[in-house]
Design a protein around this motif. Structure first.
Motif, PDB file in Angstrom:
ATOM      1  N   LEU A 394      51.597  31.194  16.347  1.00 26.87           N
ATOM      2  CA  LEU A 394      52.534  30.342  17.078  1.00 26.87           C
ATOM      3  C   LEU A 394      53.974  30.797  16.857  1.00 26.87           C
ATOM      4  CD1 LEU A 394      53.090  27.830  18.801  1.00 26.87           C
ATOM      5  CD2 LEU A 394      53.044  26.465  16.702  1.00 26.87           C
ATOM      6  N   LEU A 395      54.314  31.162  15.629  1.00 23.91           N
ATOM      7  CA  LEU A 395      55.665  31.656  15.349  1.00 23.91           C
ATOM      8  C   LEU A 395      55.978  32.912  16.161  1.00 23.91           C
ATOM      9  CD1 LEU A 395      55.787  31.246  11.447  1.00 23.91           C
ATOM     10  CD2 LEU A 395      56.984  29.849  13.145  1.00 23.91           C
ATOM     11  N   LEU A 396      54.986  33.769  16.326  1.00 24.08           N
ATOM     12  CA  LEU A 396      55.228  35.001  17.073  1.00 24.08           C
ATOM     13  C   LEU A 396      55.255  34.760  18.570  1.00 24.08           C
ATOM     14  CD1 LEU A 396      53.376  37.786  15.087  1.00 24.08           C
ATOM     15  CD2 LEU A 396      55.739  37.062  15.019  1.00 24.08           C
ATOM     16  N   VAL A 397      54.581  33.721  19.038  1.00 25.45           N
ATOM     17  CA  VAL A 397      54.719  33.341  20.450  1.00 25.45           C
ATOM     18  C   VAL A 397      56.167  32.919  20.721  1.00 25.45           C
ATOM     19  CG1 VAL A 397      54.072  31.627  22.193  1.00 25.45           C
ATOM     20  CG2 VAL A 397      52.307  32.711  20.802  1.00 25.45           C
ATOM     21  N   ILE A 398      56.715  32.120  19.806  1.00 27.09           N
ATOM     22  CA  ILE A 398      58.125  31.721  19.923  1.00 27.09           C
ATOM     23  C   ILE A 398      59.023  32.955  19.868  1.00 27.09           C
ATOM     24  CG2 ILE A 398      59.988  30.421  18.812  1.00 27.09           C
ATOM     25  CD1 ILE A 398      57.819  28.497  17.769  1.00 27.09           C
ATOM     26  N   ALA A 399      58.712  33.868  18.947  1.00 24.32           N
ATOM     27  CA  ALA A 399      59.507  35.096  18.824  1.00 24.32           C
ATOM     28  C   ALA A 399      59.466  35.916  20.112  1.00 24.32           C
ATOM     29  CB  ALA A 399      58.992  35.934  17.654  1.00 24.32           C
ATOM     30  N   THR A 400      58.320  35.924  20.785  1.00 29.01           N
ATOM     31  CA  THR A 400      58.187  36.674  22.036  1.00 29.01           C
ATOM     32  C   THR A 400      59.110  36.124  23.107  1.00 29.01           C
ATOM     33  OG1 THR A 400      55.870  37.165  21.509  1.00 29.01           O
ATOM     34  CG2 THR A 400      56.563  37.468  23.786  1.00 29.01           C
ATOM     35  N   PHE A 401      59.186  34.798  23.222  1.00 22.82           N
ATOM     36  CA  PHE A 401      60.068  34.190  24.218  1.00 22.82           C
ATOM     37  C   PHE A 401      61.536  34.476  23.888  1.00 22.82           C
ATOM     38  CE2 PHE A 401      56.307  31.518  25.160  1.00 22.82           C
ATOM     39  CZ  PHE A 401      56.295  31.658  26.544  1.00 22.82           C
ATOM     40  N   ILE A 402      61.894  34.381  22.606  1.00 24.25           N
ATOM     41  CA  ILE A 402      63.277  34.670  22.213  1.00 24.25           C
ATOM     42  C   ILE A 402      63.613  36.131  22.506  1.00 24.25           C
ATOM     43  CG2 ILE A 402      64.883  34.801  20.278  1.00 24.25           C
ATOM     44  CD1 ILE A 402      63.344  32.502  18.975  1.00 24.25           C
ATOM     45  N   ALA A 403      62.689  37.033  22.161  1.00 25.49           N
ATOM     46  CA  ALA A 403      62.921  38.461  22.376  1.00 25.49           C
ATOM     47  C   ALA A 403      63.061  38.782  23.854  1.00 25.49           C
ATOM     48  CB  ALA A 403      61.776  39.269  21.766  1.00 25.49           C
ATOM     49  N   SER A 404      62.242  38.150  24.680  1.00 27.05           N
ATOM     50  CA  SER A 404      62.307  38.392  26.117  1.00 27.05           C
ATOM     51  C   SER A 404      63.698  38.075  26.664  1.00 27.05           C
ATOM     52  CB  SER A 404      61.248  37.548  26.825  1.00 27.05           C
ATOM     53  OG  SER A 404      61.345  37.696  28.225  1.00 27.05           O
ATOM     54  N   HIS A 405      64.255  36.942  26.225  1.00 29.94           N
ATOM     55  CA  HIS A 405      65.599  36.564  26.673  1.00 29.94           C
ATOM     56  C   HIS A 405      66.650  37.508  26.083  1.00 29.94           C
ATOM     57  CE1 HIS A 405      69.034  34.056  27.722  1.00 29.94           C
ATOM     58  NE2 HIS A 405      69.422  34.142  26.462  1.00 29.94           N
ATOM     59  N   ALA A 406      66.516  37.838  24.798  1.00 29.82           N
ATOM     60  CA  ALA A 406      67.546  38.633  24.115  1.00 29.82           C
ATOM     61  C   ALA A 406      67.633  40.044  24.667  1.00 29.82           C
ATOM     62  CB  ALA A 406      67.253  38.673  22.619  1.00 29.82           C
ATOM     63  N   ILE A 407      66.508  40.692  24.881  1.00 29.20           N
ATOM     64  CA  ILE A 407      66.565  42.092  25.296  1.00 29.20           C
ATOM     65  C   ILE A 407      67.012  42.230  26.748  1.00 29.20           C
ATOM     66  CG2 ILE A 407      64.864  42.840  23.606  1.00 29.20           C
ATOM     67  CD1 ILE A 407      62.749  42.830  25.699  1.00 29.20           C
ATOM     68  N   ARG A 408      66.788  41.207  27.561  1.00 27.35           N
ATOM     69  CA  ARG A 408      67.342  41.245  28.919  1.00 27.35           C
ATOM     70  C   ARG A 408      68.861  41.233  28.848  1.00 27.35           C
ATOM     71  NH1 ARG A 408      63.307  37.476  30.579  1.00 27.35           N
ATOM     72  NH2 ARG A 408      64.870  35.807  30.478  1.00 27.35           N
ATOM     73  N   HIS A 409      69.411  40.419  27.947  1.00 27.64           N
ATOM     74  CA  HIS A 409      70.860  40.323  27.811  1.00 27.64           C
ATOM     75  C   HIS A 409      71.436  41.603  27.214  1.00 27.64           C
ATOM     76  CE1 HIS A 409      74.550  38.097  27.951  1.00 27.64           C
ATOM     77  NE2 HIS A 409      74.804  38.346  26.671  1.00 27.64           N
ATOM     78  N   VAL A 410      70.732  42.191  26.227  1.00 25.96           N
ATOM     79  CA  VAL A 410      71.176  43.456  25.652  1.00 25.96           C
ATOM     80  C   VAL A 410      71.231  44.529  26.712  1.00 25.96           C
ATOM     81  CG1 VAL A 410      70.534  45.323  24.087  1.00 25.96           C
ATOM     82  CG2 VAL A 410      70.416  42.959  23.310  1.00 25.96           C
ATOM     83  N   HIS A 411      70.212  44.571  27.564  1.00 25.93           N
ATOM     84  CA  HIS A 411      70.156  45.563  28.637  1.00 25.93           C
ATOM     85  C   HIS A 411      71.338  45.391  29.578  1.00 25.93           C
ATOM     86  CE1 HIS A 411      68.526  48.347  31.557  1.00 25.93           C
ATOM     87  NE2 HIS A 411      68.599  47.418  32.488  1.00 25.93           N
ATOM     88  N   ALA A 412      71.646  44.151  29.946  1.00 27.19           N
ATOM     89  CA  ALA A 412      72.760  43.902  30.852  1.00 27.19           C
ATOM     90  C   ALA A 412      74.078  44.345  30.237  1.00 27.19           C
ATOM     91  CB  ALA A 412      72.821  42.418  31.209  1.00 27.19           C
TER      92      ALA A 412
END
Length: 450
Positions: A394-412
């Motif tokens: 469950l913790l890593l599911v949460i981490a996946t959602f956070i990472a998805s948002h973060a890396i999109r912003h890093v890319h931008a």
């Protein structure tokens, strides 16, 4: 052909090899004492296993606490005075400390030795900062993966060697650990060059940045780093299910003894080493950091669910490769964070990350062990021995959602802030960190090292 680039590349490779060997030998030294330290505590506690258990718990807590407190201190010191000095002092300190532990006549002196070990082991953050100094940003994920492989080698070989040496003398592994650390110091003294040039260093040592909470303020200054640091923390927190419940869980579910547990943990170490040393390096050029993160995290979730829900031992073992493939996410996340931070703050960044990992080590074992105990007890709301692994998933599911948002912003941010660059050769070279923020003053722009 100009010989200077060859010389520079050779020095860089030697430096990277030393950092790899440093991490591997330090991990090996710590791994060697794992099988014998509890028995030495029993011996020095008057033969009382109950009293030794209390001391062992205190040993583990104080070790992680020292890492939490001193990782940002060492990181900030390395930003001010350079990486080489901090790494060498830590290696020498570990060697002396292991000698003290080998000679300790009373348990409290052994406890003091464990405190010093935690302080010196905080140099792992400086080793990571060193890698960020000498490795071009597009190759850092592979480099961090190689350091992960060094951890895996120490994890596989150390405990086995310690158990073998412990048959001859309970204190012999401490002497071997001391020898490894002091050899490492001597090797580094003659081989290791400084990676952080004087003009790139922090102007002064600031205690506000050196305390663990002050170091975490750095993460808040870089929103993308802060989000990825949260992912890093959740990954480390989930991993403490292995430290706290793996042995008891496999005994409870499958009746595994010490030999079966040892073989299965060796398999974990082997798979982790392959992922970190081979797969990260080969997949990075093809997939990039972002894709590796988004592939690794779901695979790790699947591995934890195999651990939690498998009704038979062979199916549990199937989960090990999936769990280890989750290691694809860690080095790219660390590389992305290092790309967002100014060169003279790399030590602080790595110190803050090590503090986060240590913070997970302070609280994680108690959380997971108590959950395991509750859900196999008569008072359990539901009989679920694998509850700790379910929580980790469950913790890593949460981490996946956070990472998805973060890396999109890093890319931008990166697309906006920097032009396209041709890929560099595969050789590591001692170039300064490339900063993507256009607003930095001129003395923070990339420079070539001598």
């Amino acid at each position: 052909m100009d010989p200077a680039p060859k010389t520079s590349a050779s020095r860089s490779k030697a430096a990277f090899a030393f950092i790899f060997v440093t991490v591997m030998l330090d991990m090996l030294a710590f791994g060697i004492i794992i099988p014998v330290l509890p028995h030495l505590i029993v011996e020095l506690s008057g033969g009382s296993i109950a009293r030794a258990a209390v001391w062992s718990s205190a040993f583990g807590t104080v070790y992680m606490l020292m890492q939490f407190v001193f990782s940002p201190v060492q990181g900030t010191l390395s930003d001010r005075f350079g990486r080489r000095t901090v790494i060498l002092i830590s290696s020498f300190g570990l060697g002396v400390d292991f000698i003290v532990m080998a000679l300790a006549p009373v348990v409290w002196l052994l406890f003091v030795g464990r405190i010093v070990s935690g302080i010196c082991a905080a140099s792992f953050s400086t080793a990571n900062a060193y890698i960020a100094d000498i490795v071009p940003k597009e190759k850092r994920a592979a480099a961090f993966g190689m350091l992960g492989a060094a951890f895996a080698v120490g994890f596989i070989v150390g405990p086995a060697l310690g158990g073998l040496l412990g048959h001859y003398s309970i204190r012999l592994p401490f002497w071997v650990a001391a020898t490894l650390s002091l050899i490492n110091f001597c090797y580094g003294f003659f081989v290791l060059p400084e990676s952080l040039q004087p003009e790139q260093r922090a102007k002064r040592f600031d205690w506000r940045h050196a305390n663990p909470f002050g170091a975490l303020v750095l993460l808040r200054r870089y929103p993308q780093v802060f989000a990825l640091a949260a992912v890093f923390f959740l990954i480390n927190l989930a991993q403490f299910t292995l430290n706290s419940t793996y042995v008891l869980y496999t005994d409870y579910r499958f009746g595994w003894g010490a030999d079966a547990v040892g073989y299965s943990l060796a398999l974990v170490g082997l798979c982790s080493g392959i992922v970190q040393a081979v797969l990260v390096r080969r997949l990075m050029p093809k997939l990039g950091e972002r894709r590796l993160i988004m592939i690794g995290l779901p695979l790790c979730v699947l591995g934890y669910l195999f651990f939690a829900l498998s009704p038979v031992a062979w199916l549990f073992l199937v989960g090990i490769p999936f769990l280890c493939l989750g290691g694809l996410a860690g080095p790219p996340a660390q590389a992305l964070m290092s790309q967002q931070v100014d060169p003279h703050e790399q030590g602080r960044l790595q110190g803050a990350l090590t503090s986060l990992a240590s913070l997970a080590g302070i609280f994680g074992p108690a959380i997971f062990a108590n959950l395991f105990a509750l859900f196999i007890s008569d008072h359990a709301p539901i009989h679920l021995p694998g509850i700790a692994f379910v929580l980790a998933a469950l913790l890593l599911v949460i981490a996946t959602f956070i990472a998805s948002h973060a890396i999109r912003h890093v890319h931008a941010v990166q697309v906006t802030a920097q032009p396209s660059t041709a890929s560099q050769p595969c050789d590591y070279s001692p170039v300064a960190d490339v900063v993507t923020h256009e607003s930095l003053p001129p003395h923070h722009q990339p420079e070539s090292s001598p």
